[in-house]
Design a protein around this motif. Structure first.
Motif, PDB file in Angstrom:
ATOM      1  N   ILE A 120      27.304 -29.197 -10.180  1.00 25.63           N
ATOM      2  CA  ILE A 120      26.736 -28.231  -9.211  1.00 25.63           C
ATOM      3  C   ILE A 120      25.541 -27.495  -9.844  1.00 25.63           C
ATOM      4  O   ILE A 120      24.502 -27.332  -9.213  1.00 25.63           O
ATOM      5  CB  ILE A 120      27.808 -27.213  -8.748  1.00 25.63           C
ATOM      6  CG1 ILE A 120      29.034 -27.948  -8.177  1.00 25.63           C
ATOM      7  CG2 ILE A 120      27.226 -26.213  -7.753  1.00 25.63           C
ATOM      8  CD1 ILE A 120      28.855 -28.542  -6.813  1.00 25.63           C
ATOM      9  N   ASP A 121      25.708 -27.090 -11.112  1.00 26.97           N
ATOM     10  CA  ASP A 121      24.601 -26.368 -11.770  1.00 26.97           C
ATOM     11  C   ASP A 121      23.359 -27.253 -11.892  1.00 26.97           C
ATOM     12  O   ASP A 121      22.236 -26.790 -11.669  1.00 26.97           O
ATOM     13  CB  ASP A 121      25.019 -25.897 -13.170  1.00 26.97           C
ATOM     14  CG  ASP A 121      25.994 -24.733 -13.073  1.00 26.97           C
ATOM     15  OD1 ASP A 121      26.102 -24.154 -11.974  1.00 26.97           O
ATOM     16  OD2 ASP A 121      26.652 -24.421 -14.088  1.00 26.97           O
ATOM     17  N   THR A 167      28.604 -37.663  -4.154  1.00 30.31           N
ATOM     18  CA  THR A 167      29.675 -36.645  -4.114  1.00 30.31           C
ATOM     19  C   THR A 167      30.992 -37.225  -4.667  1.00 30.31           C
ATOM     20  O   THR A 167      31.087 -38.426  -4.938  1.00 30.31           O
ATOM     21  CB  THR A 167      29.923 -36.173  -2.669  1.00 30.31           C
ATOM     22  OG1 THR A 167      30.238 -37.307  -1.869  1.00 30.31           O
ATOM     23  CG2 THR A 167      28.699 -35.469  -2.103  1.00 30.31           C
ATOM     24  N   LYS A 207      34.041 -28.947  -9.625  1.00 27.46           N
ATOM     25  CA  LYS A 207      32.884 -28.091  -9.940  1.00 27.46           C
ATOM     26  C   LYS A 207      31.959 -28.757 -10.950  1.00 27.46           C
ATOM     27  O   LYS A 207      31.341 -28.096 -11.783  1.00 27.46           O
ATOM     28  CB  LYS A 207      33.341 -26.732 -10.501  1.00 27.46           C
ATOM     29  CG  LYS A 207      34.207 -25.945  -9.559  1.00 27.46           C
ATOM     30  CD  LYS A 207      34.501 -24.583 -10.139  1.00 27.46           C
ATOM     31  CE  LYS A 207      35.658 -23.936  -9.400  1.00 27.46           C
ATOM     32  NZ  LYS A 207      36.175 -22.746 -10.003  1.00 27.46           N
ATOM     33  N   ILE A 250      27.859 -35.044  -8.080  1.00 30.67           N
ATOM     34  CA  ILE A 250      28.625 -33.803  -8.134  1.00 30.67           C
ATOM     35  C   ILE A 250      30.078 -34.058  -7.737  1.00 30.67           C
ATOM     36  O   ILE A 250      30.386 -35.055  -7.079  1.00 30.67           O
ATOM     37  CB  ILE A 250      28.064 -32.736  -7.154  1.00 30.67           C
ATOM     38  CG1 ILE A 250      28.114 -33.238  -5.700  1.00 30.67           C
ATOM     39  CG2 ILE A 250      26.670 -32.315  -7.514  1.00 30.67           C
ATOM     40  CD1 ILE A 250      27.966 -32.146  -4.661  1.00 30.67           C
ATOM     41  N   ALA A 278      32.500 -31.383  -5.924  1.00 30.37           N
ATOM     42  CA  ALA A 278      32.717 -30.013  -5.474  1.00 30.37           C
ATOM     43  C   ALA A 278      34.120 -29.561  -5.849  1.00 30.37           C
ATOM     44  O   ALA A 278      34.342 -28.389  -6.131  1.00 30.37           O
ATOM     45  CB  ALA A 278      32.499 -29.912  -3.969  1.00 30.37           C
ATOM     46  N   LEU A 334      30.720 -28.838  -0.044  1.00 37.74           N
ATOM     47  CA  LEU A 334      29.640 -28.372  -0.914  1.00 37.74           C
ATOM     48  C   LEU A 334      29.143 -26.983  -0.486  1.00 37.74           C
ATOM     49  O   LEU A 334      28.960 -26.101  -1.337  1.00 37.74           O
ATOM     50  CB  LEU A 334      28.480 -29.383  -0.900  1.00 37.74           C
ATOM     51  CG  LEU A 334      27.232 -28.941  -1.680  1.00 37.74           C
ATOM     52  CD1 LEU A 334      27.552 -28.736  -3.160  1.00 37.74           C
ATOM     53  CD2 LEU A 334      26.094 -29.961  -1.537  1.00 37.74           C
ATOM     54  N   ARG A 358      31.440 -24.419  -1.626  1.00 37.44           N
ATOM     55  CA  ARG A 358      31.324 -24.216  -3.074  1.00 37.44           C
ATOM     56  C   ARG A 358      30.088 -23.365  -3.380  1.00 37.44           C
ATOM     57  O   ARG A 358      30.143 -22.432  -4.168  1.00 37.44           O
ATOM     58  CB  ARG A 358      31.236 -25.599  -3.753  1.00 37.44           C
ATOM     59  CG  ARG A 358      30.868 -25.623  -5.195  1.00 37.44           C
ATOM     60  CD  ARG A 358      31.922 -25.071  -6.142  1.00 37.44           C
ATOM     61  NE  ARG A 358      33.219 -25.694  -6.022  1.00 37.44           N
ATOM     62  CZ  ARG A 358      34.380 -25.038  -6.148  1.00 37.44           C
ATOM     63  NH1 ARG A 358      34.381 -23.740  -6.401  1.00 37.44           N
ATOM     64  NH2 ARG A 358      35.527 -25.661  -6.031  1.00 37.44           N
ATOM     65  N   LEU A 359      28.963 -23.663  -2.730  1.00 36.08           N
ATOM     66  CA  LEU A 359      27.711 -22.935  -2.993  1.00 36.08           C
ATOM     67  C   LEU A 359      27.815 -21.475  -2.562  1.00 36.08           C
ATOM     68  O   LEU A 359      27.298 -20.586  -3.227  1.00 36.08           O
ATOM     69  CB  LEU A 359      26.537 -23.601  -2.262  1.00 36.08           C
ATOM     70  CG  LEU A 359      26.168 -24.994  -2.750  1.00 36.08           C
ATOM     71  CD1 LEU A 359      25.121 -25.624  -1.840  1.00 36.08           C
ATOM     72  CD2 LEU A 359      25.650 -24.932  -4.189  1.00 36.08           C
TER      73      LEU A 359
END
Ligand code: GTP
Ligand code: MG
Length: 435
Positions: free
Chosen positions: A350-351, A326, A347, A342, A344, A231, A234-235
């Motif tokens: 995530i938003d 997750t 995708k 989410i 990851a 994560l 990804r962020l």
């Protein structure tokens, strides 16, 4: 002894179209005449050859700001020249060779502005914050402080308290018994109480203000293999953390700063929580717990199918937190209820997670955020204490007056009307050279 004239490159080093060299102090006029020939008209950007004796250093703009109508209040000037290292170095060397000119220390231009009453302390801090601002919320907040919102609030509290003080003192002159008449005491009480309430409201937002400057801490916690490092990668849109299918991969914590809807957020990847005998992993887990304690928000990551390793538990109820399911791409149910799910890898979600984070952090604030430093908070706490005491001794005029004066002085520390020398150096050490 006259003040030295200070000079510094005000723009960042490195190749750029234009660089600005700034100068302030009594020798400024002489420096301008020496380097550009003729003194330019005040505040008019004037194209000149910048010279070292007969040698032309560059063609650039010279601007002359005679004091006191200048940033520092002293005679000031700016040279706008081509932003190459050789040009800048040659001009700086030339300026520094002139009598009474030396390199500026960090924040020295703004320090002089404060000393010459061009800026108060809170506004000077805002200049530093504006330069450091990386997100929209940071920019807005710094600008509001630079515009004087905090200064005005402090001055308003001070003037109301001075009013209450004057009222009580003058009432005594007209009273036979030396007692404060009840109606006057009541109105003074009203003023003091109102100021206390406003200070309390401001203090309640102080954590938020400080976080705007420093970043909100969001700790990513969970059992090993929950997907924490995936994560954070990804962020941050980078491969900063090692990801493997082996439980217990992350040992040390890792921090990443992000701009989420204008809020500065520091995400912290942590070692997965479990009962481990490995001493290195144990140390990592201790750090995870410390991060949980300091966090403004905890993301508890829950992989599908598995149960948490409940032997190492964090008391989530004590902190704002989300349970984040997750690996939603696996389509396997979770062992506990989730606030958001989410993937990851895919995708997904995530938003939604990010907007939940920014909403939660934004919800922590109601009304205007005025203060953003420990220094401000301490001053207000030190003002609040004597004011509370003053409320209990309204009829003892001298004691009341002393406490109200103490409070006025403490509030004054924020804008710099007292104790100025002691705090100046600390504040200006945060600045960069040339500001
Ligand atoms: N299918 C799927 N696998 C994922 C996802 N996120 C992470 N994984 C996998 O889960 C495993 C563990 O991921 P990490 O990100 O290392 O987990 P961690 O929570 O950091 O684990 P520790 O550092 O050991 O505490 C890796 O094999 C990842 O590829 C996802 O969204 N979908
Ligand atoms: Mg990890």
């Amino acid at each position: 002894m006259t003040e030295p004239t200070i000079v510094a490159l005000a723009t960042a080093r490195g190749k750029s179209a234009i660089a600005i060299v700034r100068i302030s102090g009594p020798a400024t006029r002489f420096v301008l005449e020496t380097v550009t020939g003729l003194l330019p008209q005040p505040r008019v950007a004037t194209l000149r050859q910048l010279k070292d004796g007969g040698d032309v250093i560059d063609h650039g703009l010279a601007i002359w700001f005679p004091g006191p109508m200048s940033y520092t209040g002293e005679d000031c000037a700016e040279f706008h020249l081509h932003g190459g290292a050789a040009v800048i170095n040659k001009l700086l060397t030339r300026l520094l060779s002139l009598d009474g000119v030396r390199l500026a220390e960090a924040g020295e231009f703004t320090k002089r502005a404060v000393l010459n009453d061009k800026l108060d302390l809170a506004s000077a801090e805002a200049v530093s914050d504006l330069i450091s601002a990386e997100t929209e919320v940071q920019r807005k907040h710094a600008l509001s402080q630079l515009d004087g919102n905090l200064t005005r609030a402090c001055e308003d509290w001070q003037s109301r308290l001075i009013g209450a003080l004057a009222h009580i003192e003058s009432s005594l002159d007209f009273s036979d018994e030396g007692d404060v008449p009840a109606n006057i005491a009541e109105s003074a009480r009203g003023v003091v109480q109102a100021v206390i309430d406003e200070i309390d409201g401001t203090l309640a937002q102080s954590n938020y203000g400080e976080r705007i400057r420093e970043g909100f801490r969001v700790a990513i916690l969970g059992a090993p293999n929950a997907g924490k490092s995936t994560l954070i990668n990804r962020l941050s849109k980078r491969d900063i953390a090692i990801v493997t299918a082996i439980a217990g991969t992350t040992r040390d914590s890792l921090e990443v700063s992000c701009d989420i809807d204008g809020l500065p957020i520091i995400f912290i990847d942590t070692a997965g929580l479990r009962d481990s005998r490995d001493p290195i992993e144990q140390l990592g887990i201790e750090r995870s717990k410390a991060h949980a304690e300091q966090a403004d928000l905890i993301l508890w990551l829950q992989a599908p199918g598995t149960d948490d390793h409940t032997e190492v538990n964090i008391d989530l109820a004590q902190k704002p937190h989300f349970i984040v399911g997750t690996k939603s791409d696996l389509n396997v149910p979770y062992a506990r209820a989730t606030d958001v799910t989410i993937s990851a890898h895919a995708k997904d979600g995530i938003d939604q997670l990010l907007s939940k984070i920014s909403h939660t952090l934004n919800d922590q604030v109601s009304g205007q955020v005025l203060i953003n430093r420990q220094r401000h908070r301490t001053a207000l706490e030190q003002a609040r204490e004597p004011l509370l005491r003053a409320l209990t001794i309204l009829h003892e005029e001298e004691l009341f007056a002393e406490d109200v004066r103490l409070a006025i002085r403490s509030i004054g520390r924020i804008v710099g009307t007292v104790d100025i020398d002691r705090v100046l150096d600390r504040i200006f050490s945060e600045f960069c050279i040339g500001k």
